[in-house]
Each structure stands twice: as C-alpha cells, then as structure tokens.
Design a protein around this motif. Structure first.
Motif, PDB file in Angstrom:
ATOM      1  N   GLU A 100      38.480 -11.333 -13.069  1.00 25.74           N
ATOM      2  CA  GLU A 100      36.963 -11.417 -12.573  1.00 25.74           C
ATOM      3  C   GLU A 100      36.232 -10.393 -13.454  1.00 25.74           C
ATOM      4  OE1 GLU A 100      34.927 -11.542  -8.168  1.00 25.74           O
ATOM      5  OE2 GLU A 100      36.847 -10.721  -8.405  1.00 25.74           O
ATOM      6  N   LYS A 101      36.649  -9.122 -13.771  1.00 23.46           N
ATOM      7  CA  LYS A 101      35.997  -8.249 -14.609  1.00 23.46           C
ATOM      8  C   LYS A 101      35.545  -8.780 -15.747  1.00 23.46           C
ATOM      9  CE  LYS A 101      37.149  -3.580 -12.727  1.00 23.46           C
ATOM     10  NZ  LYS A 101      37.695  -2.345 -13.070  1.00 23.46           N
ATOM     11  N   GLN A 102      36.413  -9.721 -16.357  1.00 17.74           N
ATOM     12  CA  GLN A 102      35.991 -10.283 -17.837  1.00 17.74           C
ATOM     13  C   GLN A 102      35.103 -11.583 -17.608  1.00 17.74           C
ATOM     14  OE1 GLN A 102      36.980  -9.372 -20.819  1.00 17.74           O
ATOM     15  NE2 GLN A 102      38.018  -7.596 -19.519  1.00 17.74           N
ATOM     16  N   GLY A 103      34.577 -11.898 -16.375  1.00 15.28           N
ATOM     17  CA  GLY A 103      33.457 -13.079 -16.047  1.00 15.28           C
ATOM     18  C   GLY A 103      33.945 -14.315 -15.614  1.00 15.28           C
ATOM     19  N   ASN A 104      35.193 -14.468 -15.081  1.00 13.04           N
ATOM     20  CA  ASN A 104      35.737 -15.377 -14.456  1.00 13.04           C
ATOM     21  C   ASN A 104      35.632 -15.600 -13.141  1.00 13.04           C
ATOM     22  OD1 ASN A 104      37.229 -16.647 -17.064  1.00 13.04           O
ATOM     23  ND2 ASN A 104      37.965 -14.711 -16.995  1.00 13.04           N
ATOM     24  N   PRO A 105      35.196 -16.761 -12.467  1.00 13.38           N
ATOM     25  CA  PRO A 105      35.328 -16.933 -11.049  1.00 13.38           C
ATOM     26  C   PRO A 105      36.914 -16.848 -10.508  1.00 13.38           C
ATOM     27  CG  PRO A 105      34.443 -18.955 -12.246  1.00 13.38           C
ATOM     28  CD  PRO A 105      34.685 -18.000 -13.017  1.00 13.38           C
TER      29      PRO A 105
END
Length: 233
Positions: A100-105
């Motif tokens: 999630e930190k890497q920009g994924n839902p």
C-alpha cells in the motif's frame, strides 16, 4: 461464534458483486492454497479495474456477544472481530502495508454478519460489500511484535479498532453512500502510481518487498510466482 461459511465463499461473493458493479476488465485471480500460504505473505485475490490492480485479503468475522468477551468493554455491546496472522513476525500484514505504501489499493475486508441465511440474503440483494468492513493495512501500520492482534468492529461499521490496545481505525469504504460517483471509484482514482505499473513490474515490486521484510526466512524467487495476462507462469 464463528462464521457459518468459508472464507473462500465470502471472497467469491465479494468479487462477484464488485465485478458486476464495476465491469472488471480482467478476470480476478485467486491463488491456490499453496501460493497463499507461502512464506512472506500471499493474497486471496487480485483483480483489475481499468488497468488498476488492487489487493484484497479476505477475513472471516467472529461474533462475540458475551460481556466477558475480551474487548466487550470497548463497545459495551456485541461486536465482530478478525485476527491478523502473526506467523513469521506478521510477514503477511507487513507485506500488505508495504504494498500500500508503494501506491497500490490494498484492503482487509470482512463481513459484518456470520449466518448462512444472511450471506444468502446479501448475496442475492447485492449487499455483501455494503455489509462488510474495509480496512487499510496502512492505517494499522507495521507490526513488529509477537502478540496476537485483532481488528474489532460493530455491526453498523461506525466504530472499529485495532487491538491489543484499542487504536481507532476507520472503515475505509462506505458502500452505503447514495452517490452516483461511487466511493470505490473515487478511491481508485487516487492511485496514480498503480496505473503506471505493468504486471511484471508489480511482481518485481512484491518480490523486493518480501525479501526486504524477512531475509532470515531465505525467501527465494522460486518461492513467489505470478501469472501474466496470457496465462503463463
């Protein structure tokens, strides 16, 4: 009291409802039990909406109604809970946090019901997702201890907490909104980074996260597989 249905049945019901509401452009991918149970994490299903991959970790809810229940004092009423897997130092949870930190839902999702008859009613009324809680792993944060942790919530989904000590977390998606621009669509539109990733890049990102999380477990590339759109492994 435990759920009267399986985690797979619940997960299938959620994905079936989402796929109909949002016209998925890709077939949802459910892992085998071997894939899901591998060291370093795993996932229950991944799917794609207009090119955005998103990750769901399905949980079954227990219903606790006795005043002697562990966290009854927080709610002063019956409540639902699901436990986080603490195997290998909460590797699965910490993987989801990093993803999630890497920009994924990414979501934990669990039902605010436990009976088969209610599951059936919600299934045919297309109310499964509305009567489920949607928790962001990042809202919980990384876990670096060996205590057993839970997410507890009330049936109305208005209050939810992360335990061992109560920390307030929110139900991330409210599917009960009377809004033409649905909250799920609005939420996915915020993930610009995810739109730029190919499946191979996403696989490489997940492998990198797993290796960084727990090198002591000797996680190797052969322990983590992915399937591309052509169905090749």
């Amino acid at each position: 009291m435990k759920a009267e249905f399986s985690e797979f049945t619940y997960g299938f019901s959620v994905i079936r409802e989402l796929s109909e509401k949002y016209s998925f452009s890709e077939v949802p991918i459910f892992p085998s039990l071997i894939d899901e149970g591998k060291i370093g994490g795993g996932y229950d299903v991944n799917a794609e909406i207009e090119g955005i991959p998103f990750f769901l970790q399905f949980k079954l809810s227990e219903y606790l109604e006795r005043a002697s229940s562990l966290h009854y004092g927080t709610f002063l009423a019956p409540y639902y809970r699901f436990k986080l897997h603490k195997n290998n130092g909460y590797n699965q949870h910490n993987l989801l946090v990093q993803l999630e930190k890497q920009g994924n839902p990414v979501f934990y999702t669990a039902p605010a019901f436990r009976e088969k008859k209610i599951l059936s009613l919600n299934y045919f009324n297309k109310d499964i997702v509305k009567n489920s809680i949607w928790i962001s792993p990042l809202d919980i944060g990384s876990i670096n201890d060996t205590s057993q942790h839970y997410v507890c919530f009330e049936k109305s989904l208005k209050r939810s907490y992360f335990f061992t000590e109560p920390v307030t977390i929110s139900n991330k998606l409210n599917f009960d909104e009377n809004d033409d621009n649905h909250p799920f669509v609005k939420y996915l539109e915020t993930f610009v980074v995810a739109k730029a990733l190919t499946w191979v890049q996403l696989y490489s990102l997940m492998l990198s996260i797993i290796k960084n999380l727990d090198r002591k477990n000797n996680i190797k590339k052969k322990d983590f597989k992915y399937t591309n759109n052509a169905g090749q492994t």
